[in-house]
Design an enzyme around this catalytic site. Structure first.
Site, PDB file in Angstrom:
ATOM      1  N   CYS A  12      -6.029  15.378 -12.371  1.00 57.12           N
ATOM      2  CA  CYS A  12      -4.987  13.624 -11.750  1.00 57.12           C
ATOM      3  C   CYS A  12      -5.706  12.560 -12.675  1.00 57.12           C
ATOM      4  CB  CYS A  12      -5.493  13.577 -10.556  1.00 57.12           C
ATOM      5  SG  CYS A  12      -5.195  12.100  -9.068  1.00 57.12           S
TER       6      CYS A  12
ATOM      7  N   HIS B 277      -4.008  18.962  -8.011  1.00 55.15           N
ATOM      8  CA  HIS B 277      -5.707  19.816  -7.903  1.00 55.15           C
ATOM      9  C   HIS B 277      -5.600  21.055  -8.070  1.00 55.15           C
ATOM     10  CE1 HIS B 277      -7.608  15.538  -7.386  1.00 55.15           C
ATOM     11  NE2 HIS B 277      -6.122  15.500  -7.088  1.00 55.15           N
TER      12      HIS B 277
ATOM     13  N   GLU C 108      -7.900  22.599  -8.359  1.00 53.98           N
ATOM     14  CA  GLU C 108      -9.183  23.175  -8.104  1.00 53.98           C
ATOM     15  C   GLU C 108      -9.570  23.590  -5.874  1.00 53.98           C
ATOM     16  OE1 GLU C 108      -9.667  18.386  -7.620  1.00 53.98           O
ATOM     17  OE2 GLU C 108      -9.101  20.487  -8.795  1.00 53.98           O
TER      18      GLU C 108
ATOM     19  N   SER D  55     -38.038  25.729   7.393  1.00 55.94           N
ATOM     20  CA  SER D  55     -37.775  25.148   7.855  1.00 55.94           C
ATOM     21  C   SER D  55     -37.103  25.887   9.220  1.00 55.94           C
ATOM     22  CB  SER D  55     -36.349  24.344   7.371  1.00 55.94           C
ATOM     23  OG  SER D  55     -35.242  24.801   6.697  1.00 55.94           O
ATOM     24  N   GLY D  56     -37.104  27.216   7.785  1.00 49.22           N
ATOM     25  CA  GLY D  56     -35.788  28.794   8.589  1.00 49.22           C
ATOM     26  C   GLY D  56     -35.107  28.408   8.387  1.00 49.22           C
TER      27      GLY D  56
ATOM     28  N   VAL E 248     -31.692  28.359   5.594  1.00 52.50           N
ATOM     29  CA  VAL E 248     -31.056  29.107   3.977  1.00 52.50           C
ATOM     30  C   VAL E 248     -31.847  29.198   2.573  1.00 52.50           C
ATOM     31  CG1 VAL E 248     -29.625  30.585   2.513  1.00 52.50           C
ATOM     32  CG2 VAL E 248     -28.472  30.046   4.950  1.00 52.50           C
TER      33      VAL E 248
ATOM     34  N   SER F   7     -34.646  27.268   2.296  1.00 53.44           N
ATOM     35  CA  SER F   7     -36.092  26.516   2.093  1.00 53.44           C
ATOM     36  C   SER F   7     -36.381  28.725   1.880  1.00 53.44           C
ATOM     37  CB  SER F   7     -36.728  26.552   3.313  1.00 53.44           C
ATOM     38  OG  SER F   7     -36.573  26.644   4.117  1.00 53.44           O
TER      39      SER F   7
END
Length: 505
Positions: free
Chosen positions: A78, A166, A168, A219-220, A222, A224
């Protein structure tokens, strides 16, 4: 490690280019347009992203490409394509027929390497108000659409291409084929994978950390959780994890997450700090103030607990790539997101360890599966750091938290029972600061209303409300009203992002 460099000119889809290359098992790095690396030993190719500017705008982002062209295979997307043409003497003008949205390839030059396997009639996604109207000398048109004569070009004698669409984005049906062709042109080995990442990262962690002790705030979520398991694989007992319950987690989440971590063999300290946070939040109604109080309180509680561990040298965080990518704003300012637990490294005077900082969210999950982690941990919906504080509109009290936890548990458990949990990006219940009239039995009631929120998304930058079955919503509404004391009305939020946000505060 071999890499593709993506120079970011401010496009909203720059990160998507990176994700597509990673999905093709090629490592890449996204850098501001004006920060091309001095050490190019491992660089296999370069991509120029789109931009919110026109190339002829006085404020447009511009760089000298002389050190890149002919030295590396180059693909302009682009704005990147338009800048390649414009900076070489071509013409880029505001288009009479602007292309936004879907377009169809009407012509492709046979035999061009970039378009190998791409077909006439395939769908493209356009998003530009300008068009290349005249190519410079040495540039050759290689593709067209009905409305754009020069949809793609190649520079003769160079491995340099430009496309005005684009590749992607999902809506370009054969965009991944084109990007893979570019990787083949670059001579990429495409050996980037979760397994190779784990192998190299574990070796690096062992060498860098040695026998030092590391503390990690869990933190519980994904990110961490995967960080913890990866570090545990590298340094074992020298990792201590701290999981703080600020009283704003989901129902039974504190106990359930601790049990999950125990099964993973992690050394986890659970801290019950509910009373501390409730006291700090008493009487506070402003959403931003709530966030600041919880953020500062977490740092204080975490630091106090970490101080009890002797000889800690490192603080680990679950920072991922979108948190650290430097992006370009419309003003040209370079912006860098701060770490996901802001303030802790400075306060604790520890060295920072972020083993996932090169990964996108979907890659984090792939690494987790490769590490053998339980599926329910890796498929957990995103949950805000301040927890239910931003889902209780108005003042927070322990009674309101309990009401919301009960309603939320009914909603989330029902999603799982109806096999809908994995089909939505994020879901939760919001406790509204209003009471409504209802009828229960022969009596009129005046109780709380709650809103159900469920969205579909791929990256949370945009989101659409999830079109859940009516019979499912009816069942959840009936269960909440009958089983949760103090609630007599349930509504469903059908707002998309934008203009609304996923969370209400």
């Amino acid at each position: 490690m071999e890499k593709i460099i993506i120079l970011d000119f401010g496009s909203q889809t720059t990160q998507l280019i990176g994700r597509r290359l990673r999905e093709l098992n090629e490592y890449c790095e996204i850098l501001p347009y004006n920060k091309f690396p001095e050490d190019t030993t491992d660089v296999k190719g370069v991509i120029l992203s789109g931009s919110p500017y026109s190339v002829y705008d006085p404020a447009a982002f511009k760089i000298d490409l002389s050190g890149i062209r002919k030295k590396f295979p180059l693909l302009g997307i682009c704005y990147g394509a338009q800048y390649l043409a414009y900076s070489s003497g071509g013409k880029v003008e505001s288009a009479d027929s602007r292309e936004y949205g879907r377009a169809i390839l009407s012509d492709i030059k046979i035999g061009d390497e970039l378009f190998k396997g791409v077909h006439v009639g395939s769908q493209l996604w356009m998003s530009h108000g300008d068009s290349i109207t005249q190519l410079p000398e040495g540039f050759t048109k290689i593709a067209s659409t009905k409305d754009v004569e020069i949809a793609a070009f190649r520079v003769e004698g160079e491995k340099t291409w430009g496309v005005q669409f684009h590749p992607e984005v999902f809506h370009t049906s054969e965009g991944v084929i084109l990007l893979e062709n570019f990787l083949n042109i670059c001579g990429s080995t495409k050996t980037w994978s979760p397994a190779s990442f784990i192998e190299s990262t574990v070796a690096e962690l062992k060498e860098t950390i040695g026998n030092d002790k590391v503390v990690l705030g869990l933190s519980g979520g994904v990110d961490s959780s995967v960080t913890a398991v990866l570090l545990h694989k590298a340094i074992g007992k020298n990792l201590t994890c701290i999981f703080v319950d600020h009283g704003l987690l989901r129902k039974n989440e504190f106990e359930e997450v601790l049990s999950d971590y125990e099964h993973l063999g992690l050394n986890v300290i659970g801290v019950d700090a509910k009373d501390y946070f409730y006291k700090k939040l008493a009487g506070v109604t402003d959403p931003e103030q709530k966030r600041k109080i919880i953020g500062a309180g977490f740092i204080d509680v975490f630091d106090a607990e970490a101080q009890k561990i002797k000889d800690v040298k490192w603080l680990a965080q679950g920072t991922i790539y979108p948190d650290v990518i430097e992006s370009i704003s419309i003003t040209g300012t370079v912006i860098k997101s701060h770490h996901n637990v802001g303030g802790l490294p400075e306060k604790m005077n520890l060295k920072l360890c972020e083993p996932l900082r090169l990964l996108f969210k979907d890659e984090v999950r792939r690494v987790g599966y490769e590490l053998g982690m339980m599926s329910h941990l890796l498929k957990r919906h995103p949950f805000p750091g301040p927890g239910l504080a931003v889902r209780i509109l108005g003042e927070i009290t322990p009674e309101k938290v309990q009401t919301l936890q009960e309603a939320d548990a009914i909603f989330i458990n029902a999603l799982r029972e109806w096999n809908l949990y994995d089909k939505v990006w994020q879901a939760g219940v919001i406790l509204l600061p209003v009471q409504t009239v209802g009828v229960m039995g022969d009596e009129r009631t005046y109780k709380n209303a709650v809103a159900l929120r469920s969205v579909t998304s791929t990256d949370a930058m945009t989101a659409d409300w999830a079109q859940l079955p009516y019979d499912f919503l009816a069942k959840v509404s009936n269960d909440i009203i009958n089983k949760v004391e103090g609630v007599n009305r349930v509504v469903y939020d059908i707002s998309s992002k934008p203009p609304a946000t996923i969370e209400w505060e």
